[in-house]
Design an enzyme around this catalytic site. Sequence first.
Site, mmCIF file in Angstrom:
data_model
loop_
_atom_site.group_PDB
_atom_site.id
_atom_site.type_symbol
_atom_site.label_atom_id
_atom_site.label_comp_id
_atom_site.label_asym_id
_atom_site.label_seq_id
_atom_site.Cartn_x
_atom_site.Cartn_y
_atom_site.Cartn_z
ATOM 1 N N GLU A 77 0.811 -1.215 0.000
ATOM 2 C CA GLU A 77 0.000 0.000 0.000
ATOM 3 C C GLU A 77 0.846 1.268 0.000
ATOM 4 O OE1 GLU A 77 -3.183 0.592 -0.329
ATOM 5 O OE2 GLU A 77 -3.694 -1.516 -0.546
ATOM 6 N N GLU A 104 7.320 -21.845 7.877
ATOM 7 C CA GLU A 104 7.555 -21.057 9.091
ATOM 8 C C GLU A 104 8.591 -21.699 10.014
ATOM 9 O OE1 GLU A 104 4.701 -21.988 12.739
ATOM 10 O OE2 GLU A 104 3.705 -20.811 11.187
#
Length: 308
Positions: free
Chosen positions: A91, A122
């Site tokens: 953004e 992960e």
Amino acid sequence: MNTQAKLVNELKNITTEGQNPNTLDIDLLDSLGVLKKINTEDQKVASIVGLLLPEISQGVDLIVDAFACGGRLIYIGAGTSGRLGVLDAVECPPTFSVSSEQVIGILAGGAGAMYKAVEGAEDNRQLAIDDLKAINLSSKDIVVGIAASGRTPYVISGMAFAREQGAKVIGVSCSANSSYAQNCDINICAVVGAEVLTGSTRMKSGTAQKLILNMLSTASMIRSGKSYQNLMIDVNASNKKLYARAVRIVMQATECDFDTAEMALAQANNQTKLASLMVLTGLDSTQAKAALASNKGFLRKAVEQQGC
């Protein structure tokens, strides 16, 4: 004790894995009752984040200094935490007209992990190191390690590697963890408590992380000259809606009419900040560019320099 049993035992001590006593009856409720429970828990999040403003402020100062020296803001995380970092990073170019390389989101498992979990990512410590090497991490950069549990191996490994390279590291978590804290320069730990649905850290923990990341990026951009008053003065007018927003921002910043704003934007190659300075001061585009450059991109300072 085998590895799996050890992990089960470890989870007992992680705040985000606790069972919330306020929602033990949630499976007995109707839809409205379930939503009330969720909403009650959500209301706790902002106030808890508010207690961490001093630490968040320290993080902002680090990021601002890094930007001034050509450094980058790099988010690294896995699962929901990593996706929130990517969301904040992508953004920044349309909001602040910065390069897509200035704020980067790294997600364990790569781009595909935005849509589907990548098994084992992960837990892969080497993967984090490889991912940071791939973007040529340097000592100028700021790395923000995001992990609700504070224990994610991928994230802790990335944070440790970043510090080895001389980069400053900010930790954003929702559960106190000594190994996590040891690997960051600033530890932002929002202990929002057990989730409505046990272990579902996309809920309160994710909300807290989103608030913190919003603050880190937005405050850093504001302090780097990316706003005028509270206007998105560096918006990238890359589509019809954003162009309309750019016109409106010029009108708001200068109190000019629509035609004047459009003309200024055309002369400024759709650069909102430049167009606003031209209207406010009467400078042409070349003069306005020079004025902004001499004031490190701060519109307010450039306007004041012209005596306006």
